[in-house]
Design a protein around this motif. Structure first.
Motif, short mmCIF file in Angstrom:
data_model
loop_
_atom_site.label_atom_id
_atom_site.label_comp_id
_atom_site.label_asym_id
_atom_site.label_seq_id
_atom_site.Cartn_x
_atom_site.Cartn_y
_atom_site.Cartn_z
N HIS A 51 -23.77 -35.55 17.47
CA HIS A 51 -24.00 -36.16 18.78
C HIS A 51 -24.87 -37.41 18.72
CE1 HIS A 51 -22.28 -32.91 21.34
NE2 HIS A 51 -22.58 -32.17 20.29
N VAL B 289 -27.31 -28.85 23.03
CA VAL B 289 -26.52 -28.33 21.91
C VAL B 289 -27.45 -27.64 20.91
CG1 VAL B 289 -24.76 -30.12 22.15
CG2 VAL B 289 -26.70 -30.48 20.60
N GLN C 204 -25.78 -28.87 15.55
CA GLN C 204 -24.74 -29.71 16.15
C GLN C 204 -25.25 -31.12 16.45
OE1 GLN C 204 -23.97 -26.96 19.45
NE2 GLN C 204 -21.87 -26.71 18.68
#
Length: 265
Positions: free
Chosen positions: A220, A212, A216
């Protein structure tokens, strides 16, 4: 020690809260340490010096071990939450132990000498809470070594900061010298690299592992990592802006104001 199956804290924590105060006490009795500062320096100055030497020793250890972790980690298994390594709890325990005793010294300094920095105290307490959170989390799962290794490198600028304090304490000879501008620049660049750029680069590397983009990553890796690292990043950014302001004022006053005075003469 398998910290995943044991409630015991890392041995490095015990070492830190034992050895660092002992080192502080030894430094306070050494004549060559007392001779570092000018003869007119009072007891509080010498106390502060010993504390800074201990901090520099700790920061050097954390930086060296942090580099070792980053250079030797098995990148194919570097998962931020499950990859196991014995050095990860060692670093967290050492940092936690140091911050705990250093904060105790800060309170003692306030009681004995009536001086202290509220900003530094707030910084210590905040990081201690973060370290406690990480230490608790180590009982359940290990943050990846890259994550902890990069956090350890944030100590890299500390010895330069304390070295500058020692030079400044020796008088105006350093304050009015090119050496001061060099040391200030080294501190500004190193601080930015290890505490701001390094924080961003950590997100880039973790994002690459997860597939990613860097922005981002917080979505996560979970709130427990995002909140603490975001707080540290914000505090480091504030500190760097203060350093940048001082650096700009120092360089402008040393190189440009003098020229203006000469022209007027």
């Amino acid at each position: 020690m398998d910290i995943l199956s044991s409630p015991r804290v890392p041995s490095s924590f015990i070492i830190a809260i034992t050895v660092y105060p002992l080192l502080f006490g030894i430094l306070g009795k050494l004549q060559w340490v007392k001779d570092i500062l000018p003869p007119k320096a009072d007891t509080q100055k010498h106390y502060h010096l010993c504390n800074k030497i201990v901090a520099s020793v700790h920061s050097t250890i954390m930086t060296i071990v942090g580099f070792y972790v980053l250079l030797t980690v098995d990148w194919s298994k570097n998962d931020i939450t499950t990859y196991k390594t014995d050095i990860t709890p060692f670093l967290v325990g050492l940092e936690f132990g140091y911050l705990l005793q250093d904060t105790a010294f800060e309170f003692y300094q306030r009681i004995r000498f009536g001086v202290g920095s509220n900003l530094i105290l707030f910084h210590h307490v905040s990081v201690i809470l973060g370290a406690m959170y990480y230490l608790y989390d180590l009982l359940l799962e290990l943050p990846g070594p890259y994550f902890i290794g990069m956090l350890s490198l944030m100590n890299m600028s500390t010895p330069i900061l304390h070295f500058r304090w020692v030079l400044q304490s020796r008088g105006r000879t350093f304050t009015n010298s090119k050496l001061k501008r060099f040391v200030d620049t080294a501190l500004l660049v190193t601080y930015f690299w290890c505490r701001i750029f390094g924080n961003w680069w950590m997100s880039v590397a973790i994002g690459a592992k997860l597939g990613v983009a860097w922005y981002q990553v917080p979505m996560h890796v979970g709130k427990k990592y995002t909140i603490t690292t975001s707080i540290m990043f914000f505090m480091n950014a504030v500190w760097w802006l203060i350093l940048a302001k001082q650096w700009t004022k120092s360089v402008n006053g040393f190189y440009f104001s003098k020229k203006a005075v000469k022209k007027l003469e």
